[in-house]
Design a protein around this motif. Structure first.
Motif, PDB file in Angstrom:
ATOM      1  N   HIS A 175      -9.233 -15.975   6.624  1.00 48.26           N
ATOM      2  CA  HIS A 175      -8.386 -14.824   6.921  1.00 48.26           C
ATOM      3  C   HIS A 175      -7.047 -14.924   6.205  1.00 48.26           C
ATOM      4  O   HIS A 175      -6.508 -13.909   5.739  1.00 48.26           O
ATOM      5  N   ARG A 176      -6.516 -16.133   6.103  1.00 51.13           N
ATOM      6  CA  ARG A 176      -5.249 -16.316   5.380  1.00 51.13           C
ATOM      7  C   ARG A 176      -5.436 -16.037   3.886  1.00 51.13           C
ATOM      8  O   ARG A 176      -4.555 -15.485   3.228  1.00 51.13           O
ATOM      9  N   LEU A 177      -6.584 -16.441   3.347  1.00 48.10           N
ATOM     10  CA  LEU A 177      -6.870 -16.165   1.938  1.00 48.10           C
ATOM     11  C   LEU A 177      -7.014 -14.663   1.705  1.00 48.10           C
ATOM     12  O   LEU A 177      -6.565 -14.139   0.679  1.00 48.10           O
ATOM     13  N   ALA A 178      -7.636 -13.968   2.657  1.00 49.76           N
ATOM     14  CA  ALA A 178      -7.773 -12.510   2.548  1.00 49.76           C
ATOM     15  C   ALA A 178      -6.395 -11.851   2.543  1.00 49.76           C
ATOM     16  O   ALA A 178      -6.131 -10.918   1.774  1.00 49.76           O
ATOM     17  N   GLN A 179      -5.527 -12.342   3.400  1.00 42.88           N
ATOM     18  CA  GLN A 179      -4.156 -11.817   3.459  1.00 42.88           C
ATOM     19  C   GLN A 179      -3.433 -12.078   2.133  1.00 42.88           C
ATOM     20  O   GLN A 179      -2.731 -11.206   1.604  1.00 42.88           O
ATOM     21  N   LEU A 180      -3.620 -13.269   1.577  1.00 37.13           N
ATOM     22  CA  LEU A 180      -2.986 -13.633   0.310  1.00 37.13           C
ATOM     23  C   LEU A 180      -3.499 -12.752  -0.827  1.00 37.13           C
ATOM     24  O   LEU A 180      -2.717 -12.260  -1.658  1.00 37.13           O
ATOM     25  N   CYS A 181      -4.809 -12.539  -0.877  1.00 40.78           N
ATOM     26  CA  CYS A 181      -5.393 -11.664  -1.903  1.00 40.78           C
ATOM     27  C   CYS A 181      -4.810 -10.252  -1.792  1.00 40.78           C
ATOM     28  O   CYS A 181      -4.526  -9.606  -2.803  1.00 40.78           O
ATOM     29  N   GLY A 182      -4.637  -9.789  -0.563  1.00 42.17           N
ATOM     30  CA  GLY A 182      -4.070  -8.462  -0.342  1.00 42.17           C
ATOM     31  C   GLY A 182      -2.644  -8.357  -0.850  1.00 42.17           C
ATOM     32  O   GLY A 182      -2.256  -7.348  -1.457  1.00 42.17           O
ATOM     33  N   GLN A 183      -1.841  -9.392  -0.624  1.00 43.04           N
ATOM     34  CA  GLN A 183      -0.451  -9.383  -1.087  1.00 43.04           C
ATOM     35  C   GLN A 183      -0.381  -9.333  -2.610  1.00 43.04           C
ATOM     36  O   GLN A 183       0.411  -8.580  -3.187  1.00 43.04           O
ATOM     37  N   VAL A 184      -1.207 -10.144  -3.258  1.00 39.35           N
ATOM     38  CA  VAL A 184      -1.228 -10.159  -4.727  1.00 39.35           C
ATOM     39  C   VAL A 184      -1.735  -8.822  -5.261  1.00 39.35           C
ATOM     40  O   VAL A 184      -1.195  -8.272  -6.232  1.00 39.35           O
ATOM     41  N   SER A 185      -2.759  -8.267  -4.632  1.00 37.56           N
ATOM     42  CA  SER A 185      -3.345  -7.005  -5.084  1.00 37.56           C
ATOM     43  C   SER A 185      -2.366  -5.845  -4.940  1.00 37.56           C
ATOM     44  O   SER A 185      -2.268  -4.980  -5.824  1.00 37.56           O
ATOM     45  N   ARG A 186      -1.622  -5.819  -3.846  1.00 42.97           N
ATOM     46  CA  ARG A 186      -0.636  -4.742  -3.665  1.00 42.97           C
ATOM     47  C   ARG A 186       0.471  -4.856  -4.704  1.00 42.97           C
ATOM     48  O   ARG A 186       0.959  -3.840  -5.223  1.00 42.97           O
ATOM     49  N   TYR A 187       0.861  -6.086  -5.009  1.00 43.08           N
ATOM     50  CA  TYR A 187       1.863  -6.284  -6.065  1.00 43.08           C
ATOM     51  C   TYR A 187       1.307  -5.786  -7.406  1.00 43.08           C
ATOM     52  O   TYR A 187       2.001  -5.107  -8.167  1.00 43.08           O
ATOM     53  N   ALA A 188       0.047  -6.128  -7.695  1.00 41.12           N
ATOM     54  CA  ALA A 188      -0.584  -5.723  -8.955  1.00 41.12           C
ATOM     55  C   ALA A 188      -0.637  -4.205  -9.078  1.00 41.12           C
ATOM     56  O   ALA A 188      -0.437  -3.653 -10.162  1.00 41.12           O
ATOM     57  N   ARG A 189      -0.886  -3.533  -7.962  1.00 38.85           N
ATOM     58  CA  ARG A 189      -0.930  -2.061  -7.985  1.00 38.85           C
ATOM     59  C   ARG A 189       0.447  -1.489  -8.287  1.00 38.85           C
ATOM     60  O   ARG A 189       0.596  -0.571  -9.103  1.00 38.85           O
ATOM     61  N   ILE A 190       1.465  -2.048  -7.660  1.00 41.87           N
ATOM     62  CA  ILE A 190       2.828  -1.520  -7.819  1.00 41.87           C
ATOM     63  C   ILE A 190       3.326  -1.689  -9.257  1.00 41.87           C
ATOM     64  O   ILE A 190       3.974  -0.804  -9.819  1.00 41.87           O
ATOM     65  N   VAL A 191       3.013  -2.834  -9.886  1.00 36.51           N
ATOM     66  CA  VAL A 191       3.520  -3.088 -11.246  1.00 36.51           C
ATOM     67  C   VAL A 191       2.576  -2.574 -12.324  1.00 36.51           C
ATOM     68  O   VAL A 191       2.847  -2.726 -13.515  1.00 36.51           O
ATOM     69  N   GLY A 192       1.456  -1.981 -11.925  1.00 34.73           N
ATOM     70  CA  GLY A 192       0.601  -1.315 -12.890  1.00 34.73           C
ATOM     71  C   GLY A 192      -0.567  -2.100 -13.441  1.00 34.73           C
ATOM     72  O   GLY A 192      -1.194  -1.672 -14.416  1.00 34.73           O
ATOM     73  N   HIS A 193      -0.912  -3.234 -12.828  1.00 32.47           N
ATOM     74  CA  HIS A 193      -2.054  -4.012 -13.315  1.00 32.47           C
ATOM     75  C   HIS A 193      -3.386  -3.469 -12.795  1.00 32.47           C
ATOM     76  O   HIS A 193      -4.447  -3.794 -13.313  1.00 32.47           O
ATOM     77  N   THR A 194      -3.332  -2.687 -11.749  1.00 35.10           N
ATOM     78  CA  THR A 194      -4.540  -2.084 -11.186  1.00 35.10           C
ATOM     79  C   THR A 194      -4.140  -0.771 -10.528  1.00 35.10           C
ATOM     80  O   THR A 194      -2.960  -0.558 -10.206  1.00 35.10           O
ATOM     81  N   ARG A 195      -5.107   0.113 -10.320  1.00 37.59           N
ATOM     82  CA  ARG A 195      -4.783   1.443  -9.805  1.00 37.59           C
ATOM     83  C   ARG A 195      -4.772   1.513  -8.284  1.00 37.59           C
ATOM     84  O   ARG A 195      -4.230   2.458  -7.713  1.00 37.59           O
ATOM     85  N   TYR A 196      -5.414   0.570  -7.626  1.00 39.92           N
ATOM     86  CA  TYR A 196      -5.425   0.606  -6.163  1.00 39.92           C
ATOM     87  C   TYR A 196      -5.519  -0.814  -5.608  1.00 39.92           C
ATOM     88  O   TYR A 196      -5.785  -1.761  -6.340  1.00 39.92           O
ATOM     89  N   ASP A 197      -5.262  -0.928  -4.324  1.00 40.74           N
ATOM     90  CA  ASP A 197      -5.307  -2.236  -3.654  1.00 40.74           C
ATOM     91  C   ASP A 197      -6.768  -2.629  -3.473  1.00 40.74           C
ATOM     92  O   ASP A 197      -7.397  -2.279  -2.482  1.00 40.74           O
ATOM     93  N   VAL A 198      -7.285  -3.354  -4.460  1.00 39.10           N
ATOM     94  CA  VAL A 198      -8.706  -3.671  -4.481  1.00 39.10           C
ATOM     95  C   VAL A 198      -9.089  -4.687  -3.411  1.00 39.10           C
ATOM     96  O   VAL A 198     -10.267  -4.857  -3.102  1.00 39.10           O
ATOM     97  N   ALA A 199      -8.102  -5.364  -2.811  1.00 37.63           N
ATOM     98  CA  ALA A 199      -8.393  -6.373  -1.791  1.00 37.63           C
ATOM     99  C   ALA A 199      -8.167  -5.852  -0.372  1.00 37.63           C
ATOM    100  O   ALA A 199      -8.135  -6.634   0.575  1.00 37.63           O
ATOM    101  N   ALA A 200      -8.028  -4.543  -0.234  1.00 35.58           N
ATOM    102  CA  ALA A 200      -7.785  -3.970   1.099  1.00 35.58           C
ATOM    103  C   ALA A 200      -9.020  -4.115   1.981  1.00 35.58           C
ATOM    104  O   ALA A 200     -10.153  -3.969   1.524  1.00 35.58           O
ATOM    105  N   GLY A 201      -8.783  -4.391   3.263  1.00 32.39           N
ATOM    106  CA  GLY A 201      -9.856  -4.391   4.250  1.00 32.39           C
ATOM    107  C   GLY A 201     -10.811  -5.561   4.204  1.00 32.39           C
ATOM    108  O   GLY A 201     -11.882  -5.516   4.817  1.00 32.39           O
TER     109      GLY A 201
END
Length: 399
Positions: free
Chosen positions: A168-194
């Motif tokens: 669960h902690r790893l899932a949370q960590l993936c989500g944090q990195v993914s949201r950052y990636a979306r904001i700075v333009g590396h991806t179009r959406y939070d691919v690690a959501a849910g």
């Protein structure tokens, strides 16, 4: 006359730029500063153009001639060599950018921006999870190509070995990195959501504690009677009165205490919420600390390690002492002193906001938190003295 290796090597800078021609439009440009640059002059679609071939000696005469001949072959096919060079440069730049947006590159970028707000211990913990559990599986993959299943495959490695909370902690960590990636333009959406929806739920285990008043009295007497390393003994005696977190207690430094004001101000960097925390000190605590000063008062830490005065006691040292007193893992923990105080103070009718402020639990509104910190201090001071008196009463009441 064509150039030679010797003439190129011996070419000297002059007051004005110098051009040494080799033939077929190739020449060596010697700048007044001494730089030597290969250039190719050619015509394309009735326009004179210039192509940079590189600098000498990185590009030798032989290499420059080869580049000239390759350019001539392109011209023979009605292809502009400058456009070919531009396209190759763009392709290389795109590839470099692509390599810079792997999961590992993005995660390290995110970590470097966030780390300054964390304690060294938390930095180490996050970096360890990335390097040891996520990078081996996700690190080399382009972030733009990642799908939820890729993240799930990585975190289910932990789940499969029974480390449900870690997953669960790893899932949370993936989500944090993914949201950052979306904001700075590396991806179009939070691919690690849910991701946690696909994981086994965490079974919450509360820290073992003692809240029966008679048993609390037994515990306090056991602590008083315990003989061991002085730092451990005094830390366990003080802890029930102040009920701070283990890391805050163990790292206490003499410079943080104001004996005249009877307060201990724990600096922000050692607090979970990254805000300074004031602990009012009851008379009993002041008395214990005055006794402790005779032992460790000349050093930095109140509770230095037996092996080195430059570092404090360990959490395991405190825990082992409890175990030697006969308190097993499922009966009492170091964190249990906080639960003990919270439960009993609430039962005795103290205001919940005041108790929470003394426990230094997080307040989402920073302005309100600062206000409460000051507003509740007189009430907290009174509560802490009454709490200390209450513990003394439990300790002396053997019935």
């Amino acid at each position: 006359m064509p150039l030679s290796d010797t003439s190129v090597r011996n070419a000297k800078a002059q007051d004005k730029a110098l051009k040494l021609f080799d033939g077929g439009g190739l020449f060596l440009f010697v700048s007044p500063a001494g730089g030597k640059l290969w250039r190719l002059k050619y015509r394309f679609q009735n326009k004179e153009k210039l192509l940079a071939l590189g600098a000498y000696p990185d590009i030798s005469l032989k290499d420059a001639r080869k580049k000239r001949d390759e350019a001539k072959e392109l011209l023979a096919k009605d292809i502009d060599p400058a456009e070919v060079k531009k396209e190759a440069k763009a392709t290389a730049a795109a590839l470099e950018l692509e390599m810079a947006t792997t999961f590992e590159a993005v995660a390290r970028e995110w970590f470097s921006k966030k780390r300054h707000a964390w304690t060294p211990g938390h930095q180490k913990k996050i970096l360890s999870r990335l390097e040891n559990q996520l990078f081996p599986i996700l690190g080399a993959k382009l972030f733009s190509s990642l799908e939820p299943g890729d993240f799930l495959a990585a975190i289910q490695k932990a789940e499969s070995r029974g480390a449900i909370e870690t997953a669960h902690r790893l899932a949370q960590l993936c989500g944090q990195v993914s949201r950052y990636a979306r904001i700075v333009g590396h991806t179009r959406y939070d691919v690690a959501a849910g991701l946690t929806e696909a994981l086994t739920p965490v079974q919450t285990n509360h820290y073992a504690t003692i809240t029966d008043p008679a048993e609390v009295g037994h515990l306090l007497r056991a602590i008083d009677e315990y003989t061991g390393e002085p730092s451990i003994c005094f830390a366990l005696k003080v802890l029930p009165f102040v009920f701070v977190r283990s890391v805050e207690m163990r790292g206490a430094e003499w410079s943080e205490f104001d004996f005249e004001a009877a307060t201990w101000v724990i600096p922000a960097e050692r607090m979970k919420m990254k805000r300074p925390h004031t602990v009012p000190l009851a008379r009993q605590v002041i008395s214990l600390l005055n006794d402790l000063r005779n032992t460790t008062g000349s050093g930095r830490f109140l509770f230095p390690s037996l092996f080195s005065a430059s570092r404090p006691i360990s959490d395991m040292g405190l825990l082992n002492a409890l175990r030697r007193m006969g308190y097993a893992k499922g009966v009492m923990t170091i964190h249990g002193f906080r639960s003990m105080a919270s439960t009993l103070l609430n039962e005795q009718g103290y205001r919940a906001d005041v108790i929470e402020a003394q426990l230094a639990h997080g307040e989402k509104n920073a302005i309100r938190a600062a206000y409460n910190h000051a507003e509740y201090l007189p009430e907290r001071r009174r509560m802490m003295q009454e709490w200390a008196d209450y513990l003394d009463g439990l300790k002396t009441n053997k019935d």
